[in-house]
Motif scaffolding. Structure first.
Motif, PDB file in Angstrom:
ATOM      1  N   ALA A 531       0.829  -1.195   0.000  1.00  0.00           N
ATOM      2  CA  ALA A 531       0.000   0.000   0.000  1.00  0.00           C
ATOM      3  C   ALA A 531       0.871   1.255   0.000  1.00  0.00           C
ATOM      4  O   ALA A 531       1.956   1.261   0.598  1.00  0.00           O
ATOM      5  N   PRO A 532       0.421   2.314  -0.645  1.00  0.00           N
ATOM      6  CA  PRO A 532       1.206   3.556  -0.657  1.00  0.00           C
ATOM      7  C   PRO A 532       1.493   4.052   0.758  1.00  0.00           C
ATOM      8  O   PRO A 532       0.634   4.009   1.637  1.00  0.00           O
ATOM      9  N   GLY A 533       2.717   4.496   0.976  1.00  0.00           N
ATOM     10  CA  GLY A 533       3.094   5.056   2.267  1.00  0.00           C
ATOM     11  C   GLY A 533       3.436   4.043   3.328  1.00  0.00           C
ATOM     12  O   GLY A 533       3.768   4.409   4.459  1.00  0.00           O
ATOM     13  N   VAL A 534       3.357   2.747   2.991  1.00  0.00           N
ATOM     14  CA  VAL A 534       3.673   1.709   3.965  1.00  0.00           C
ATOM     15  C   VAL A 534       5.110   1.270   3.751  1.00  0.00           C
ATOM     16  O   VAL A 534       5.465   0.753   2.688  1.00  0.00           O
ATOM     17  N   ASP A 535       5.950   1.490   4.745  1.00  0.00           N
ATOM     18  CA  ASP A 535       7.372   1.146   4.644  1.00  0.00           C
ATOM     19  C   ASP A 535       7.617  -0.133   5.427  1.00  0.00           C
ATOM     20  O   ASP A 535       7.726  -0.124   6.652  1.00  0.00           O
TER      21      ASP A 535
END
Length: 545
Positions: A531-535
């Motif tokens: 998911a976007p923004g998940v590091d």
């Protein structure tokens, strides 16, 4: 992506619902006239390659898992689907993805994995929940406009039956009610049936145990979705979820001979009746397990296979079905000649029987001329195509569309993606997908209802870092090999490989170049898998060939 095309919607209007449907031309359908819009039934079969259906004319098909055959005795017999394919149409080259989860994500969202992040069964994109815990990114978060939501926005009642294979809250996918077989394995266990494989530690060793016999077996945890099924209802009797059987009558009749696909259809037909009586159009999303292998609890020596089905017989005009009569317990059962032997052809035959029941039901309800029926599958047959990246073994699936008023009939030599279903349904129900909402599918409605010759220029499939794409002349598979697909081989798969492009035609080379220009926009598995923004650190996983 703008989906309103008044020219072809006029054609649908005049055929399906008369002048009331012409209101589409002027900014949408009045919900008061919802009953005039076509009902839609989408049957999404499990693990069935196009070659398994006789209408596709393949010289080979599946006998047993991993065993090809040209023996007519183990070829499916599908008189109803054959008739639907000729009176309606069948698509020669329809693609899904190579395995269940990414294909269902493509179907439900109209998007590819670069957006929804469901790359394979073994890798679904990760996110964090409200407590910061790592979890699978639900499709309704990555893609909040799905086929169920689209139908609801059009004023349709929606029903989901069969296999879910979805992460997250099943109430958030846009369906008013559901009948799921089996219930989610993460839920409290079904108290009615012991046909289940469960993980247990025995003497410090993790084993999969058959609860019916108490013995270990080399397979994966599963509950029965065929005989003696685990059935879970959603939004029935004012309850969010409940196990079925759920009434004294259904509890009394439930037993070894209860067949999950029959239960699904009973609930679907009840739903159709209720919505028709209420004057409301309906959308049925029937994700049947038929076609999928399972542990054979009635014949444990068969293990994981294509278990037998109730016996059916086609007499040239209709089907008769033998009621299953099964006795026994603890792994020792006698079906008394009422269940077929194993084989995927029996699953396909039973699907044909169910399509016959659907058509009879629509006739009895008086809505056959106002109902669109779509039959397709999620990926190739287990042992042949499922999870395969070779050529189009994993992605080539059947697609039959039966709808009143179509201009297309019989074989259609066009390219179709399962991503096309969402925009197709949006057009049929009169819902406009917002311009800023990315959708990779293309509506089939203008092709089906006008004189349009071609549907789309290319189709796409995916599995983790592997990408598959094809046009009319060439195809690149997940092994980065190129194939000449300008002519169809007898077995639907033995295409000649292109190894020397200097010998290929200019048209073949030009199409290859166009396809190569398309692929980079979707090739995000190595750089943006979650998911976007998940590091998150890379997920440990076993790579499959």
């Amino acid at each position: 992506m703008h989906l309103r095309r008044p020219t072809y919607l006029t054609a649908i209007a005049l055929t399906l619902a008369g002048l009331l449907f012409v209101s589409l031309l002027f900014g949408g359908i009045d919900r008061a006239n919802a009953a005039q819009r076509p009902n839609i039934i989408l049957v999404f079969a499990d693990d069935i390659s196009a070659r398994e259906l006789p209408v596709y004319g393949s010289s080979t098909w599946t006998k047993d898992r991993g065993d090809d055959s040209s023996d007519l005795s183990v070829r499916a017999k599908t008189p109803v689907l054959n008739q639907m394919a000729q009176e309606g149409c069948w698509v020669k080259t329809a693609w899904a993805s190579v395995v269940c989860s990414p294909s269902r994500a493509m179907m439900m969202t109209g998007r590819y994995a670069h957006l929804h992040k469901w790359w394979n069964n073994s890798y679904k994109g990760r996110s964090r929940d409200q407590n910061g815990n790592v979890t699978t990114w639900p499709l309704y978060e990555s893609s909040p406009l799905q086929i169920g939501h689209v139908a609801q926005q059009g004023g349709y009642a929606t029903y989901w039956a069969g296999k879910t294979q979805m992460a997250g809250d099943l109430r958030r996918f846009g369906f008013d009610q559901g009948c799921f077989t089996p219930g989610n394995l993460a839920d409290q266990d079904n108290p009615f049936a012991d046909f289940k494989m469960v993980s247990k530690k025995v003497d410090g060793q993790k084993l999969v145990i058959n609860e019916d016999t108490g013995k270990p077996f080399d397979t994966y945890p599963q509950h029965s979705w065929y005989f003696y099924p685990h059935v879970r209802l959603m939004h029935h009797d004012d309850k969010d979820f409940q196990w079925w059987p759920n009434t004294p009558k259904s509890i009394d009749s439930f037993g070894l001979g209860t067949y999950g696909p029959d239960v699904e259809l009973d609930f679907i037909f009840d739903f159709m009746d209720r919505q028709h009586e209420n004057g409301k159009p309906f959308f049925v999303y029937h994700t049947t397990h038929l076609g999928h292998a399972a542990f054979d609890w009635l014949n444990t020596e068969n293990g994981q296979c294509f278990p037998g089905t109730p016996i059916i017989h086609w007499d040239g005009a209709g089907y008769t079905r033998t009621e299953p009569n099964i006795s026994g317990d603890n792994g020792d059962y006698d079906p008394h000649g009422t269940v077929t032997d194993t084989g995927i052809h029996h699953h396909i035959n039973y699907l044909d029987y169910q399509m016959w029941l659907y058509r009879n039901k629509l006739k009895a309800m008086g809505i056959e001329d106002n109902t669109v029926v779509i039959f397709c599958a999620d990926n190739g047959t287990a042992g042949y195509g499922k999870n395969s990246h070779e050529k189009q073994k994993g992605v080539h699936v059947p697609l039959i569309i039966y709808a009143p008023g179509m201009t297309k009939h019989g074989e259609q030599d066009v390219l179709v993606n399962m991503s096309d279903m969402l925009p197709t349904i949006a057009d049929l129900v009169g819902v406009e997908i917002p311009e800023d909402y990315a959708c990779n599918g293309e509506s089939l409605v203008p092709f089906l209802y006008t004189d349009k010759v071609k549907h789309r220029d290319w189709i796409y499939g995916y599995s983790r870092e592997r990408q598959l794409i094809r046009g009319d002349l060439v195809m690149k598979d997940g092994n980065d090999r190129w194939w000449d697909v300008s002519e169809e081989p007898a077995n639907l798969i033995s295409y000649p490989e292109i190894t020397n492009w200097d010998e290929a035609s200019e048209q073949h080379q030009a199409e290859r170049d166009r396809l190569n220009e398309i692929l980079p926009r979707f090739d995000l598995f190595d750089t943006e898998p979650d998911a976007p923004g998940v590091d998150l650190p890379p997920k440990k996983m076993k790579k499959k060939g």
